[in-house]
Motif scaffolding. Sequence first.
Motif, mmCIF file in Angstrom:
data_model
loop_
_atom_site.group_PDB
_atom_site.id
_atom_site.type_symbol
_atom_site.label_atom_id
_atom_site.label_comp_id
_atom_site.label_asym_id
_atom_site.label_seq_id
_atom_site.Cartn_x
_atom_site.Cartn_y
_atom_site.Cartn_z
ATOM 1 N N ALA A 64 0.806 -1.162 0.220
ATOM 2 C CA ALA A 64 -0.140 -0.154 0.056
ATOM 3 C C ALA A 64 1.003 1.522 -0.362
ATOM 4 O O ALA A 64 2.214 0.844 0.066
ATOM 5 N N ARG A 65 0.251 2.581 -0.630
ATOM 6 C CA ARG A 65 1.406 3.485 -0.349
ATOM 7 C C ARG A 65 2.232 3.968 0.625
ATOM 8 O O ARG A 65 3.394 3.908 0.391
ATOM 9 N N GLY A 66 1.647 3.611 1.599
ATOM 10 C CA GLY A 66 2.009 4.504 3.267
ATOM 11 C C GLY A 66 2.888 2.894 3.562
ATOM 12 O O GLY A 66 3.910 3.555 4.054
ATOM 13 N N MET A 67 3.122 2.387 3.224
ATOM 14 C CA MET A 67 4.113 1.143 3.459
ATOM 15 C C MET A 67 5.413 1.452 2.671
ATOM 16 O O MET A 67 6.517 1.295 2.470
ATOM 17 N N PHE A 68 5.204 2.022 1.058
ATOM 18 C CA PHE A 68 6.340 2.539 0.319
ATOM 19 C C PHE A 68 6.737 3.390 0.540
ATOM 20 O O PHE A 68 8.230 3.446 0.413
ATOM 21 N N VAL A 69 6.281 4.550 0.898
ATOM 22 C CA VAL A 69 6.552 5.649 1.685
ATOM 23 C C VAL A 69 7.565 5.281 2.468
ATOM 24 O O VAL A 69 8.843 5.536 2.040
ATOM 25 N N GLN A 70 7.189 3.984 3.555
ATOM 26 C CA GLN A 70 8.159 4.024 4.555
ATOM 27 C C GLN A 70 9.633 3.001 4.402
ATOM 28 O O GLN A 70 10.774 2.987 4.655
ATOM 29 N N GLN A 71 9.405 1.895 3.197
ATOM 30 C CA GLN A 71 10.353 1.540 2.740
ATOM 31 C C GLN A 71 10.744 2.323 1.282
ATOM 32 O O GLN A 71 12.212 1.336 1.185
ATOM 33 N N LEU A 72 10.666 2.999 1.297
ATOM 34 C CA LEU A 72 11.725 3.536 0.160
ATOM 35 C C LEU A 72 12.937 3.802 0.012
ATOM 36 O O LEU A 72 13.520 3.834 -0.825
ATOM 37 N N PRO A 73 13.192 4.325 1.336
ATOM 38 C CA PRO A 73 14.808 4.502 1.874
ATOM 39 C C PRO A 73 15.764 3.344 1.601
ATOM 40 O O PRO A 73 17.088 3.660 0.713
#
Length: 77
Positions: A64-73
Amino acid sequence: AKLEPAADCSLAIIDLTEITGDVAAAVALIKERCPQARLVAFGSHVDVVKLNAAKTAGCDDVWARGMFVQQLPTLFG
């Protein structure tokens, strides 16, 4: 037309909100173009159909987008 593989592609990020057609076909095209790449798909947490389709199509990670933002780095570490 067959696409030539991208030899230097190690990561492909797929925004599922941009796919208006068949998710499996889009993932297959990316896999053909970047066969060695890690495939990471993300989309709206409420669009369970697209998220499941990406997972079924063989994406390595589907978030989901929220998890993607957290994992992006971590994707570029």
